[in-house]
Design a protein around this motif. Structure first.
Motif, PDB file in Angstrom:
ATOM      1  N   ILE A 111       0.803  -1.218   0.000  1.00  0.00           N
ATOM      2  CA  ILE A 111       0.000   0.000   0.000  1.00  0.00           C
ATOM      3  C   ILE A 111       0.842   1.276   0.000  1.00  0.00           C
ATOM      4  O   ILE A 111       0.532   2.253  -0.676  1.00  0.00           O
ATOM      5  CB  ILE A 111      -0.958   0.013   1.209  1.00  0.00           C
ATOM      6  N   ASN A 112       1.939   1.306   0.753  1.00  0.00           N
ATOM      7  CA  ASN A 112       2.607   2.594   0.965  1.00  0.00           C
ATOM      8  C   ASN A 112       3.720   2.908  -0.025  1.00  0.00           C
ATOM      9  O   ASN A 112       4.303   3.988   0.029  1.00  0.00           O
ATOM     10  CB  ASN A 112       3.166   2.662   2.396  1.00  0.00           C
ATOM     11  N   ASN A 113       4.066   1.987  -0.939  1.00  0.00           N
ATOM     12  CA  ASN A 113       5.119   2.345  -1.890  1.00  0.00           C
ATOM     13  C   ASN A 113       4.785   1.993  -3.332  1.00  0.00           C
ATOM     14  O   ASN A 113       5.673   1.913  -4.188  1.00  0.00           O
ATOM     15  CB  ASN A 113       6.454   1.704  -1.486  1.00  0.00           C
ATOM     16  N   ASN A 114       3.468   1.804  -3.622  1.00  0.00           N
ATOM     17  CA  ASN A 114       3.003   1.625  -5.002  1.00  0.00           C
ATOM     18  C   ASN A 114       3.739   0.523  -5.741  1.00  0.00           C
ATOM     19  O   ASN A 114       4.182   0.703  -6.881  1.00  0.00           O
ATOM     20  CB  ASN A 114       3.140   2.933  -5.794  1.00  0.00           C
ATOM     21  N   THR A 115       3.862  -0.633  -5.128  1.00  0.00           N
ATOM     22  CA  THR A 115       4.491  -1.753  -5.805  1.00  0.00           C
ATOM     23  C   THR A 115       3.599  -2.989  -5.746  1.00  0.00           C
ATOM     24  O   THR A 115       2.781  -3.149  -4.831  1.00  0.00           O
ATOM     25  CB  THR A 115       5.849  -2.119  -5.177  1.00  0.00           C
ATOM     26  N   ILE A 116       3.762  -3.855  -6.747  1.00  0.00           N
ATOM     27  CA  ILE A 116       3.121  -5.161  -6.768  1.00  0.00           C
ATOM     28  C   ILE A 116       4.197  -6.180  -6.441  1.00  0.00           C
ATOM     29  O   ILE A 116       5.232  -6.241  -7.114  1.00  0.00           O
ATOM     30  CB  ILE A 116       2.518  -5.477  -8.146  1.00  0.00           C
ATOM     31  N   ILE A 117       3.977  -6.981  -5.415  1.00  0.00           N
ATOM     32  CA  ILE A 117       5.009  -7.908  -4.980  1.00  0.00           C
ATOM     33  C   ILE A 117       4.617  -9.347  -5.287  1.00  0.00           C
ATOM     34  O   ILE A 117       3.447  -9.686  -5.426  1.00  0.00           O
ATOM     35  CB  ILE A 117       5.302  -7.762  -3.463  1.00  0.00           C
ATOM     36  N   LYS A 118       5.651 -10.182  -5.396  1.00  0.00           N
ATOM     37  CA  LYS A 118       5.488 -11.623  -5.310  1.00  0.00           C
ATOM     38  C   LYS A 118       6.529 -12.087  -4.303  1.00  0.00           C
ATOM     39  O   LYS A 118       7.670 -11.601  -4.291  1.00  0.00           O
ATOM     40  CB  LYS A 118       5.680 -12.306  -6.655  1.00  0.00           C
ATOM     41  N   ALA A 119       6.120 -12.967  -3.419  1.00  0.00           N
ATOM     42  CA  ALA A 119       7.027 -13.400  -2.360  1.00  0.00           C
ATOM     43  C   ALA A 119       6.857 -14.882  -2.113  1.00  0.00           C
ATOM     44  O   ALA A 119       5.728 -15.396  -2.089  1.00  0.00           O
ATOM     45  CB  ALA A 119       6.770 -12.611  -1.081  1.00  0.00           C
ATOM     46  N   LEU A 120       7.970 -15.548  -1.941  1.00  0.00           N
ATOM     47  CA  LEU A 120       7.975 -16.958  -1.576  1.00  0.00           C
ATOM     48  C   LEU A 120       8.158 -17.042  -0.071  1.00  0.00           C
ATOM     49  O   LEU A 120       9.065 -16.433   0.494  1.00  0.00           O
ATOM     50  CB  LEU A 120       9.102 -17.689  -2.303  1.00  0.00           C
ATOM     51  N   MET A 121       7.274 -17.814   0.594  1.00  0.00           N
ATOM     52  CA  MET A 121       7.243 -17.861   2.042  1.00  0.00           C
ATOM     53  C   MET A 121       7.327 -19.311   2.522  1.00  0.00           C
ATOM     54  O   MET A 121       6.995 -20.249   1.784  1.00  0.00           O
ATOM     55  CB  MET A 121       5.944 -17.233   2.564  1.00  0.00           C
ATOM     56  N   THR A 122       7.737 -19.462   3.759  1.00  0.00           N
ATOM     57  CA  THR A 122       7.639 -20.753   4.437  1.00  0.00           C
ATOM     58  C   THR A 122       7.047 -20.531   5.817  1.00  0.00           C
ATOM     59  O   THR A 122       7.331 -19.519   6.489  1.00  0.00           O
ATOM     60  CB  THR A 122       9.020 -21.429   4.576  1.00  0.00           C
TER      61      THR A 122
ATOM     62  N   LEU B 125       2.076   2.703 -11.649  1.00  0.00           N
ATOM     63  CA  LEU B 125       2.066   4.138 -11.927  1.00  0.00           C
ATOM     64  C   LEU B 125       1.621   4.917 -10.697  1.00  0.00           C
ATOM     65  O   LEU B 125       0.533   4.699 -10.168  1.00  0.00           O
ATOM     66  CB  LEU B 125       1.121   4.425 -13.096  1.00  0.00           C
ATOM     67  N   ALA B 126       2.478   5.824 -10.233  1.00  0.00           N
ATOM     68  CA  ALA B 126       2.145   6.629  -9.050  1.00  0.00           C
ATOM     69  C   ALA B 126       0.906   7.476  -9.322  1.00  0.00           C
ATOM     70  O   ALA B 126       0.711   8.000 -10.419  1.00  0.00           O
ATOM     71  CB  ALA B 126       3.328   7.521  -8.693  1.00  0.00           C
ATOM     72  N   ASN B 127       0.056   7.600  -8.318  1.00  0.00           N
ATOM     73  CA  ASN B 127      -1.161   8.410  -8.391  1.00  0.00           C
ATOM     74  C   ASN B 127      -2.156   7.900  -9.429  1.00  0.00           C
ATOM     75  O   ASN B 127      -2.955   8.670  -9.962  1.00  0.00           O
ATOM     76  CB  ASN B 127      -0.831   9.879  -8.668  1.00  0.00           C
ATOM     77  N   ALA B 128      -2.087   6.615  -9.762  1.00  0.00           N
ATOM     78  CA  ALA B 128      -3.068   6.045 -10.687  1.00  0.00           C
ATOM     79  C   ALA B 128      -4.467   6.172 -10.094  1.00  0.00           C
ATOM     80  O   ALA B 128      -4.660   6.049  -8.884  1.00  0.00           O
ATOM     81  CB  ALA B 128      -2.746   4.578 -10.956  1.00  0.00           C
TER      82      ALA B 128
END
Length: 348
Positions: free
Chosen positions: A245-256, A270-273
């Motif tokens: 939410i706070n840095n305008n990124t889409i993440i993918k993360a591998l977790m255990t 895109l910022a401010n989309a």
């Protein structure tokens, strides 16, 4: 002095013949009653003898307004009650003074109703069109779908929570979406959510939702979708995707274990989309192969990471949130729906 429309004579103050004028006026009014009401066709036909040319009659048993054309000919002038009782009962009138609340008019009912010709009303069916894929699903529905619109959290959802930091979940009646109140203090890299076990699904298929979240400024609150090989906190492997939410990124993360991150990739949007929700599709393309797509409207989809690999044999999927590196403040988030579709993602 005569009245302008029917020519009724108005007696003067000193008119001693006012009684004759009054009787004449009554006869004129009786011959020109405006719209009369009759019980049935027989009562309507009986009026023909009184020279009813051009006059209107409402017939109760047919709910139709008739006009007499003369020579025993009647034409329909229209239905008096265009908004029928059954149409009325489809709508929820709770809170409208003097109107009883009938069947709850849910989002799903609204989306499936044809509103063609109803001024100012948009909605599904073949008329009007709802504003978003949130209310009008694409593709063939799956048994795993949940529109989050019936006021009850489905029993098939299994909650995975950090011990001592349980999320509070809400699916209010007559609203669309499921919300979570995420408590503070969970610690870094904790992911929690609601998951469903699935069987009989083989790739390619994808899971989809639309999300929004809100909190005071803090480090990396995240929400989105998950594939996992189990639904027990502290065990197994997971792969998650969604917006930070706070840095305008889409993440993918591998977790255990739902509490440790083995790898992490982010791509900025895109910022401010201008988007009210972010739609997310998590595509299970083939064995150990995935993609993450996002959309502003659920129609046109953008691939944020390309095809990537992770060795996992998922048995569960669902919705998750994470405060990642900083969980010092609470986090409020919402998922509008959860849908599962066969095949690869398409626009439209």
């Amino acid at each position: 002095m005569a009245t302008p429309n029917l020519g009724l004579e108005k007696p003067a103050d000193n008119d001693i013949t006012w009684g004759d004028d009054y009787r004449a006026a009554m006869d004129t009014l009786d011959a020109n009653p405006g719209t009369a009401q009759v019980a049935d066709e027989a009562a309507r036909v009986a009026l023909e003898a009184a020279s009813w040319e051009g006059r209107l009659v409402y017939q109760k048993d047919t709910d139709i307004l008739y006009k007499y054309e003369g020579s025993s000919v009647w034409s329909e002038a229209g239905s008096v009650e265009a908004f029928t009782e059954s149409a009325h009962d489809l709508h929820d009138h709770a809170g409208v003074a003097g109107v009883p609340a009938e069947e709850a008019f849910t989002e799903a009912v609204h989306a499936s109703t044809d509103h063609t010709g109803i001024t100012g009303c948009s909605g599904g069916g073949s008329g009007g069109g709802a504003a978003d894929r949130i209310w009008v699903p694409a593709g063939t529905p799956s048994a795993y779908d949940d529109e989050f619109n019936d006021g009850t959290i489905d029993a098939n959802w299994v909650a995975v929570d950090t011990p001592g930091y349980t999320n509070s979940w809400y699916e209010p009646e007559e609203l669309h979406g499921i919300s979570a109140n995420v408590p503070s203090g969970k610690g870094a890299h904790k992911i929690n959510g609601l998951l469903k076990a699935f069987t009989g699904l083989t790739p390619p298929f994808y899971i989809e939702t639309a999300v929004r979240g809100f909190s005071r400024s803090q480090g990396f609150p995240t929400l989105g979708l998950i594939f996992a090989d189990g639904a027990t906190y502290g065990a197994g492997s997971q792969i998650i995707a969604g917006p930070v939410i706070n840095n305008n990124t889409i993440i993918k993360a591998l977790m255990t274990g739902y509490n440790a991150r083995s790898s992490f990739t982010e791509a900025a949007w895109l910022a401010n989309a201008i988007i009210p929700w972010m739609h997310i599709r998590f595509v299970y393309e083939s064995a150990n192969t995935f993609r993450v797509l996002c959309s502003a409207d659920g129609v046109v989809w953008i691939d944020f990471h390309g095809t990537f690999s992770y060795t996992i044999n998922p048995t569960h999927f669902g919705i998750i949130e994470s405060t990642f590196d900083n969980s010092s403040l609470p986090f409020a988030c919402q998922w509008q729906y959860f849908r599962v579709r066969s095949g690869l993602s398409e626009n439209g």
